[in-house]
Design a protein around this motif. Structure first.
Motif, PDB file in Angstrom:
ATOM      1  N   ARG A   1      23.183  29.675 -54.346  1.00 11.12           N
ATOM      2  CA  ARG A   1      24.041  30.546 -53.537  1.00 11.12           C
ATOM      3  C   ARG A   1      24.865  31.415 -54.474  1.00 11.12           C
ATOM      4  O   ARG A   1      25.484  30.908 -55.393  1.00 11.12           O
ATOM      5  N   VAL A   2      24.842  32.721 -54.213  1.00  8.80           N
ATOM      6  CA  VAL A   2      25.530  33.658 -55.101  1.00  8.80           C
ATOM      7  C   VAL A   2      26.394  34.602 -54.291  1.00  8.80           C
ATOM      8  O   VAL A   2      26.158  34.813 -53.102  1.00  8.80           O
ATOM      9  N   GLY A   3      27.377  35.165 -54.981  1.00  4.91           N
ATOM     10  CA  GLY A   3      28.217  36.167 -54.332  1.00  4.91           C
ATOM     11  C   GLY A   3      29.238  35.544 -53.401  1.00  4.91           C
ATOM     12  O   GLY A   3      29.472  34.332 -53.413  1.00  4.91           O
ATOM     13  N   GLY A   4      29.835  36.411 -52.587  1.00  2.00           N
ATOM     14  CA  GLY A   4      30.894  35.972 -51.697  1.00  2.00           C
ATOM     15  C   GLY A   4      30.392  35.717 -50.287  1.00  2.00           C
ATOM     16  O   GLY A   4      29.210  35.831 -49.995  1.00  2.00           O
ATOM     17  N   LYS A   5      31.358  35.362 -49.421  1.00  2.00           N
ATOM     18  CA  LYS A   5      31.088  35.128 -47.996  1.00  2.00           C
ATOM     19  C   LYS A   5      30.047  34.041 -47.771  1.00  2.00           C
ATOM     20  O   LYS A   5      29.300  34.070 -46.790  1.00  2.00           O
ATOM     21  N   LYS A   6      30.051  33.066 -48.663  1.00  2.00           N
ATOM     22  CA  LYS A   6      29.067  31.977 -48.527  1.00  2.00           C
ATOM     23  C   LYS A   6      29.333  31.182 -47.259  1.00  2.00           C
ATOM     24  O   LYS A   6      28.427  30.577 -46.700  1.00  2.00           O
ATOM     25  N   GLY A   7      30.590  31.146 -46.842  1.00  2.16           N
ATOM     26  CA  GLY A   7      30.936  30.368 -45.655  1.00  2.16           C
ATOM     27  C   GLY A   7      30.514  31.042 -44.360  1.00  2.16           C
ATOM     28  O   GLY A   7      30.628  30.442 -43.293  1.00  2.16           O
ATOM     29  N   THR A   8      30.052  32.304 -44.456  1.00  2.00           N
ATOM     30  CA  THR A   8      29.686  33.026 -43.230  1.00  2.00           C
ATOM     31  C   THR A   8      28.308  33.657 -43.375  1.00  2.00           C
ATOM     32  O   THR A   8      28.122  34.843 -43.137  1.00  2.00           O
ATOM     33  N   GLY A   9      27.362  32.853 -43.806  1.00  2.00           N
ATOM     34  CA  GLY A   9      25.964  33.283 -43.739  1.00  2.00           C
ATOM     35  C   GLY A   9      25.511  34.245 -44.810  1.00  2.00           C
ATOM     36  O   GLY A   9      24.620  35.049 -44.574  1.00  2.00           O
ATOM     37  N   HIS A  10      26.103  34.165 -45.992  1.00  4.87           N
ATOM     38  CA  HIS A  10      25.663  35.038 -47.083  1.00  4.87           C
ATOM     39  C   HIS A  10      25.332  34.199 -48.319  1.00  4.87           C
ATOM     40  O   HIS A  10      25.866  33.105 -48.498  1.00  4.87           O
ATOM     41  N   GLY A  11      24.497  34.735 -49.167  1.00  2.00           N
ATOM     42  CA  GLY A  11      24.382  34.223 -50.529  1.00  2.00           C
ATOM     43  C   GLY A  11      23.173  33.386 -50.879  1.00  2.00           C
ATOM     44  O   GLY A  11      22.907  33.197 -52.066  1.00  2.00           O
ATOM     45  N   LEU A  12      22.413  32.890 -49.915  1.00  2.00           N
ATOM     46  CA  LEU A  12      21.346  31.944 -50.251  1.00  2.00           C
ATOM     47  C   LEU A  12      20.121  32.655 -50.814  1.00  2.00           C
ATOM     48  O   LEU A  12      19.569  33.556 -50.206  1.00  2.00           O
ATOM     49  N   LEU A  13      19.716  32.219 -52.008  1.00  2.00           N
ATOM     50  CA  LEU A  13      18.503  32.727 -52.649  1.00  2.00           C
ATOM     51  C   LEU A  13      17.478  31.597 -52.716  1.00  2.00           C
ATOM     52  O   LEU A  13      17.847  30.447 -52.960  1.00  2.00           O
ATOM     53  N   LYS A  14      16.224  31.950 -52.537  1.00  2.00           N
ATOM     54  CA  LYS A  14      15.176  30.927 -52.598  1.00  2.00           C
ATOM     55  C   LYS A  14      14.076  31.414 -53.531  1.00  2.00           C
ATOM     56  O   LYS A  14      13.623  32.559 -53.429  1.00  2.00           O
ATOM     57  N   PRO A  15      13.614  30.541 -54.442  1.00  2.00           N
ATOM     58  CA  PRO A  15      12.506  30.961 -55.314  1.00  2.00           C
ATOM     59  C   PRO A  15      11.207  30.984 -54.505  1.00  2.00           C
ATOM     60  O   PRO A  15      10.887  30.023 -53.812  1.00  2.00           O
ATOM     61  N   VAL A  16      10.480  32.092 -54.571  1.00  2.00           N
ATOM     62  CA  VAL A  16       9.232  32.208 -53.807  1.00  2.00           C
ATOM     63  C   VAL A  16       8.014  32.375 -54.700  1.00  2.00           C
ATOM     64  O   VAL A  16       6.878  32.242 -54.254  1.00  2.00           O
ATOM     65  N   ALA A  17       8.257  32.684 -55.961  1.00  2.00           N
ATOM     66  CA  ALA A  17       7.142  32.800 -56.910  1.00  2.00           C
ATOM     67  C   ALA A  17       7.719  32.567 -58.289  1.00  2.00           C
ATOM     68  O   ALA A  17       8.902  32.805 -58.528  1.00  2.00           O
TER      69      ALA A  17
END
Lengths: 323, 122
Positions: free
Chosen positions: A258-274
């Protein structure tokens, strides 16, 4: 000695609100200047290497405390907290100035991530051996800097501007809700009612400033959900423990990045896809996202054994470290 | 982008901004703060639009303008024609020089007011 490098394509599972500055009540996302082929410049959104490195450090710290059996069980000193989660700081004063070589070796033995991430312990700056890149937005403006395999994976590239949206949120003033006002003390309720009545009068008198609502609208830019980033991280490893620590760090971070701000309101999640040089497992196996057979010893086995064997000394170290 | 082209695009952009300003004020926009509003919306539109058409639409939405008047429509189409296939370069220019673009717009609006006042005096 070897250099291990992992490259990933990360997808924004949620929008990313990684802000650079706020202008008035609008927050603007982080951008960097990129020279375009043929001349000219563009400012392209990205996620900083600092953010990604901090994510790795936090993940390593939690994995470390878990392996030492200390997670949630023993409170850390402020120094230990600083060392684990932000690399420590120079204490100055009568702290001693330099660390002896054997003390340095012991610190790295007791806290293996420090050897890779670097930091400051016992009033000495310890050089890291980890190169963490920015997470680069996959877009036309960055096409020249992206590896071919990333471009092939990503399909059609679009301008960085297509990835940015601006949204508005409003902080609701609860005192505007008559139901909520019933929860106030009599005195407070009277004050609020008086303020609202004054605001109504101001509207009638067209006094805009006095009539201003207490609701707080604000806007923020964000990188749209589904956007792709290219990210790489390289570690110089001098032992199998270094290599295992590196993999644990990456795996733990990417399991819930999780990066950046507003993590508490649906922001920031990154997922490795490749990825390159590492095989990723399906989400249900996320606890061990690295294919064990690819890397020799089972992921984390060496790291956990090493830290587990030293748990008592680690507890002493964390209670006494100055960082 | 050479200086001549830069100037042409800046003029076309200013023409659109002045029409939008007029529509904004006619719709009850705050006369004291409207330049700041236009500047904020200009920056936001540059950062989130890929084409002139998107930029125009984002500006209209950001300033809460009604459907374009005939003069705004003319200025908008003229801008789109001037920019042509250089949308990315134009957006970069407007974003990085937005202070100057607003200054040009403001000066032009003052010049127009002086001309109108002079014509009324005659």
């Amino acid at each position: 000695m070897e250099q291990r490098r992992f490259e990933f394509v990360l997808r924004a599972e949620q929008p990313i609100a990684h802000a650079e500055e706020t202008l008035g009540n609008s927050s603007v996302i982080m951008r960097r200047k990129v020279r375009q082929p043929g001349g000219g410049w563009s400012r392209v959104p990205y996620v900083t290497g600092d953010t990604m490195r901090h994510g790795l450090r936090e993940a390593a710290a939690l994995a470390y405390l878990d392996a030492a059996g200390l997670l949630g069980k023993q409170p850390l000193t402020e120094s230990a907290l600083r060392l684990l989660f932000s690399g420590g700081m120079m204490m100055g004063g009568a702290a001693g100035g330099t660390i002896r070589l054997d003390e340095y070796r012991e610190v790295c033995d007791l806290f293996p991530p420090l050897a890779l991430l670097g930091g400051c312990a016992q009033n000495r700056v310890i050089q890291g051996r980890l190169f963490v890149d920015d997470a680069t937005l996959v877009c036309t403006e960055q096409a020249d800097t992206l590896p071919e395999w990333v471009k092939e994976y990503s399909g059609t590239l679009e301008s960085c501007r297509a990835h940015v949206e601006e949204v508005q949120r409003v902080r609701m003033d609860p005192s505007l809700d008559p139901g909520r006002r019933k929860l106030l003390t009599a005195e407070e309720a009277e004050q609020v009612e008086r303020r609202l009545a004054d605001s109504e009068k101001a509207i009638d008198q067209q006094d805009i400033d006095a009539a201003r609502s207490s609701m707080m609208p604000r806007r923020h830019e964000r990188i749209a959900q589904g956007s792709l980033f290219w990210w790489s991280v390289t570690a110089t490893c001098y032992s199998e423990l270094d290599a295992d620590t590196f993999v644990v760090m990456c795996a733990t971070f990417l399991a819930d990045a999780r990066v950046g701000g507003k993590k508490g309101t649906g922001h920031g999640l990154l997922k490795p896809v490749a990825a390159r040089d590492v095989k990723l497992l399906a989400p249900k196996d996320r606890a061990e996202i690295i294919e064990p057979t690819e890397l020799g010893p089972r992921v984390g086995e060496l790291f956990r054994a090493h830290v587990g064997e030293r748990r008592e000394k680690i507890a002493e170290f964390l209670s006494a470290v100055r960082a | 982008m050479n200086d001549g082209r830069r100037e042409t695009l800046a003029s076309a952009t200013v023409a659109v901004l002045l029409e939008m300003r007029q529509a904004y004020l006619a719709g009850g926009g705050n006369a004291l703060k409207h330049w700041a509003q236009i500047q904020d919306r200009l920056r936001a539109a540059c950062r989130t639009s890929e084409t002139v058409e998107q930029w125009l639409t984002t500006m209209q939405r950001g300033l809460q303008l009604p459907a374009a008047s005939s003069s705004l429509s003319s200025a908008a189409v003229a801008l789109a024609k001037s920019v042509g296939t250089d949308a990315a370069a134009w957006l970069d220019m407007v974003e990085s020089e937005h202070g100057y673009i607003i200054a040009l717009a403001r000066l032009e609006s003052e010049e127009r007011k002086k001309r109108r006042d002079a014509a009324r005096g005659d």
